[in-house]
Design a protein around this motif. Structure first.
Motif, PDB file in Angstrom:
ATOM      1  N   TRP A 127     -17.435  12.964 -56.253  1.00 47.48           N
ATOM      2  CA  TRP A 127     -17.149  14.374 -56.526  1.00 47.48           C
ATOM      3  C   TRP A 127     -16.706  14.492 -57.976  1.00 47.48           C
ATOM      4  O   TRP A 127     -15.824  13.734 -58.420  1.00 47.48           O
ATOM      5  CB  TRP A 127     -16.015  14.877 -55.638  1.00 47.48           C
ATOM      6  N   VAL A 128     -17.274  15.447 -58.700  1.00 45.23           N
ATOM      7  CA  VAL A 128     -16.867  15.707 -60.079  1.00 45.23           C
ATOM      8  C   VAL A 128     -16.641  17.197 -60.253  1.00 45.23           C
ATOM      9  O   VAL A 128     -17.425  18.016 -59.753  1.00 45.23           O
ATOM     10  CB  VAL A 128     -17.920  15.211 -61.096  1.00 45.23           C
ATOM     11  N   ALA A 129     -15.588  17.555 -60.969  1.00 46.16           N
ATOM     12  CA  ALA A 129     -15.286  18.964 -61.199  1.00 46.16           C
ATOM     13  C   ALA A 129     -14.476  19.125 -62.478  1.00 46.16           C
ATOM     14  O   ALA A 129     -13.899  18.159 -62.993  1.00 46.16           O
ATOM     15  CB  ALA A 129     -14.512  19.556 -60.023  1.00 46.16           C
ATOM     16  N   ARG A 130     -14.434  20.345 -62.955  1.00 43.82           N
ATOM     17  CA  ARG A 130     -13.597  20.656 -64.105  1.00 43.82           C
ATOM     18  C   ARG A 130     -12.134  20.671 -63.670  1.00 43.82           C
ATOM     19  O   ARG A 130     -11.774  21.332 -62.695  1.00 43.82           O
ATOM     20  CB  ARG A 130     -13.974  22.007 -64.701  1.00 43.82           C
ATOM     21  N   CYS A 131     -11.288  19.949 -64.388  1.00 47.43           N
ATOM     22  CA  CYS A 131      -9.857  19.893 -64.100  1.00 47.43           C
ATOM     23  C   CYS A 131      -9.106  20.181 -65.398  1.00 47.43           C
ATOM     24  O   CYS A 131      -8.966  19.298 -66.249  1.00 47.43           O
ATOM     25  CB  CYS A 131      -9.467  18.526 -63.544  1.00 47.43           C
TER      26      CYS A 131
END
Length: 208
Positions: free
Chosen positions: A32-36
């Motif tokens: 899972w990859v997302a903007r943080c």
């Protein structure tokens, strides 16, 4: 903290992360990859992954909650895997990507066959790389707040000039002396008020 003002960030959010998956020796890896934008968001991404894949054995993670080169708002976790075989390899992929404000969780379903330390490093690295290869990106521009006072007759022209130069107008306040534009401006670009005034009937004033 890095002083970079422009860099790419993931389009995917914590609530709707970008995903990739593969299998090796019966172990299933899901990234899972997302903007943080903050450490708290990176922790939220990990929490959601643990909730969604509650029966998985490992939820390994890494994040850079700042611009590329950030040295403070970073972190990684092996979550029960042998030390240095999961979290750090994921972090190294993120660090080498040149992205900012990015978090990654790699979930592992153990398939009964041990991969060894070298195999684990390769697997977690591959999972993170696969997710980044197809990750949609958006440009990020660091901005600072400014207030610009213009004559009523010049508001439209001032708006167009600001938008043309990368500024974003949030609100406009109207008083007797004119229109005050509340805006954000690219931090790496000085606002040339003299250039703006060449297009106006009355000089605009940048308020402190």
């Amino acid at each position: 903290m890095s002083t970079l003002y422009r860099f790419d960030v993931p389009r995917a959010t914590v609530e709707t992360p970008h995903t990739a998956a593969f299998e090796v020796n019966k172990s299933h890896f899901i990234a899972w990859v997302a903007r943080c934008e903050s450490v708290e968001e990176a922790h939220a991404l990990l929490h959601l992954a643990r909730e969604h894949y509650a029966d998985a054995r490992h939820h390994c993670s890494a994040f850079i909650a700042g611009p590329p080169g950030e040295q403070t708002a970073i972190g990684f976790s092996d979550d029960g895997e042998p030390g240095g075989t999961a979290g750090r390899p994921i972090y190294q992929v993120l660090e080498g990507s040149g992205l900012g404000q990015v978090g990654c969780v790699v979930i592992r379903y153990f398939g009964g066959i041990k991969l060894g330390t070298g195999g684990l490093v390769r697997a977690y690295t591959k999972a993170a790389l696969m997710a980044l290869e197809t990750l949609p990106l958006v440009p990020f521009v660091r901005r600072e707040e400014k207030q610009l006072l213009t004559d009523f007759s010049d508001e439209y022209t001032a708006r167009r000039w600001i938008e043309r130069h990368g500024g974003i107008i949030n609100t406009v306040d109207y008083q007797a002396q004119g229109a005050t534009l509340q805006l954000v401006w690219p931090s790496d670009t000085p606002m040339d008020i003299n250039d703006l005034n060449l297009e106006l009937n009355q000089p605009a004033v940048l308020l402190e």
